[in-house]
Design an enzyme around this catalytic site. Structure first.
Site, PDB file in Angstrom:
ATOM      1  N   LYS A 183       0.812  -1.345   0.315  1.00 52.72           N
ATOM      2  CA  LYS A 183       0.365  -0.243   0.209  1.00 52.72           C
ATOM      3  C   LYS A 183       0.927   0.990  -0.362  1.00 52.72           C
ATOM      4  CE  LYS A 183      -4.561  -1.705   2.086  1.00 52.72           C
ATOM      5  NZ  LYS A 183      -5.150  -1.500   3.341  1.00 52.72           N
TER       6      LYS A 183
ATOM      7  N   ASP B 245     -10.631   3.193   2.144  1.00 53.38           N
ATOM      8  CA  ASP B 245     -10.865   2.419   3.065  1.00 53.38           C
ATOM      9  C   ASP B 245     -12.074   3.840   4.628  1.00 53.38           C
ATOM     10  OD1 ASP B 245      -9.609  -0.118   3.498  1.00 53.38           O
ATOM     11  OD2 ASP B 245      -7.511   1.021   3.626  1.00 53.38           O
TER      12      ASP B 245
END
Ligand code: ATR
Length: 283
Positions: free
Chosen positions: A72, A108
């Site tokens: 990520k 997210d």
């Protein structure tokens, strides 16, 4: 997998390892449900090969990919265009390939807030401060989501104080107040929301030690751990009659923007999808 023709659209998830990822189940469910000509595949990519693999995907005709641990942060540095949320969160989990360019996003914060609104519709920003336990990557996304929703005060507690201080300094010390970890029971006074973003409670080991006595009756208790679905924290909150939100919905909602961008179809959680994921988690 619902490939129907040579025109099938392709997407997937890059991780190392990737075999634990539930994303192929989620996306596979929606592809089938909506009869889409496409496929979403697990892509096991070693960290030192991530850059080459990422650049090869648009050449192979992929629409985009999800990116999971440990890629990520590397993804954040490699994309041509980074959206504002991903920059603030410091990680990319969703990538779109468009006109030869790589676009990085982070879904997210969206996933957490959509799940909260979905599973705790009575929750209001005005119900009181939000208490966030933990200061890792998940906490960053959730705090960004809460700040953007208009929460006035976030009480941030982390075992390692310096990490919480750093996070507050980066994301906004006016509204993020750092409390010492050993003050977590007291930090619940007047709170409208508590979120566990630590790994405590994962797989039923080492539960989060938190006394909920000071928490107001209308407060919502949320855990991002979803194995088990009902963590010791959520069981304790339920026993006190508090409204709880488990972590599975965040996993589902964070997947929506990618699916919609790659396959051109709006999607939402439903009972069958939840049941499918629960069956996989308990298998
Ligand atoms: P993620 O990116 O998934 O949030 P992470 O960055 O590894 O994962 O963060 C894990 C969080 O769980 C951290 O807040 C960590 O606290 P530290 O910053 O002090 O390490 C927290 N955590 C893990 N084990 C813990 C424990 N035994 N007690 C308290 N907090 C713990």
């Amino acid at each position: 997998m619902t490939i129907k023709s040579g025109k099938a659209k392709l997407a997937g998830v890059m991780g190392w390892p990737v075999s634990h990822s539930r994303s192929p189940i989620l996306h596979g469910y929606w592809l089938k449900k909506h009869g889409i000509d496409g496929a979403y595949v697990p892509l096991a990519v070693k960290p030192d090969q991530f850059q080459d693999a990422l650049r090869a995907l648009p050449q192979l005709g992929f629409q985009g990919v999800n990116v999971t641990v440990p890629h990520k942060e590397q993804a954040l540095r490699l994309v041509d265009h980074l959206d504002d949320l991903a920059a603030r969160i410091g990680a990319v989990n969703t990538i779109l390939f468009c006109d030869g360019q790589i676009f990085g996003q982070n879904t997210d914060a969206f996933g957490f807030m959509e799940n909260l609104r979905d599973r705790a519709p009575m929750w209001r920003v005005s119900n009181g401060p939000a208490v966030v336990l933990g200061a890792g990557g998940a906490a960053r996304a959730i705090i960004v989501g809460l700040l953007d929703a208009g929460v006035n005060e976030i009480r941030l507690l982390n075992r390692t104080l310096a990490r919480a201080d750093q996070l507050a300094a980066e994301l906004g010390p006016q509204r993020i107040k750092v409390w010492p970890w050993d003050q977590r029971d007291q930090a619940l006074a007047e709170a409208g929301l508590v979120v566990n973003t630590t790994t405590l409670g994962l797989n039923g080991t080492d539960p989060l030690d938190l006394a909920l006595d000071l928490l107001p009756a209308q407060a919502v208790v949320s855990d991002i751990v979803y194995t088990p679905l009902e963590t010791a924290l959520l069981a304790q909150a339920k026993a006190r009659g508090l409204h709880t939100v488990d972590g599975l919905g965040m996993l589902i909602h964070q997947a929506r923007p990618g699916f919609e961008a790659w396959f051109g179809q709006a999607v939402s959680p439903d009972d069958e999808l939840r049941a499918m994921l629960v069956a996989d988690l308990t298998a």
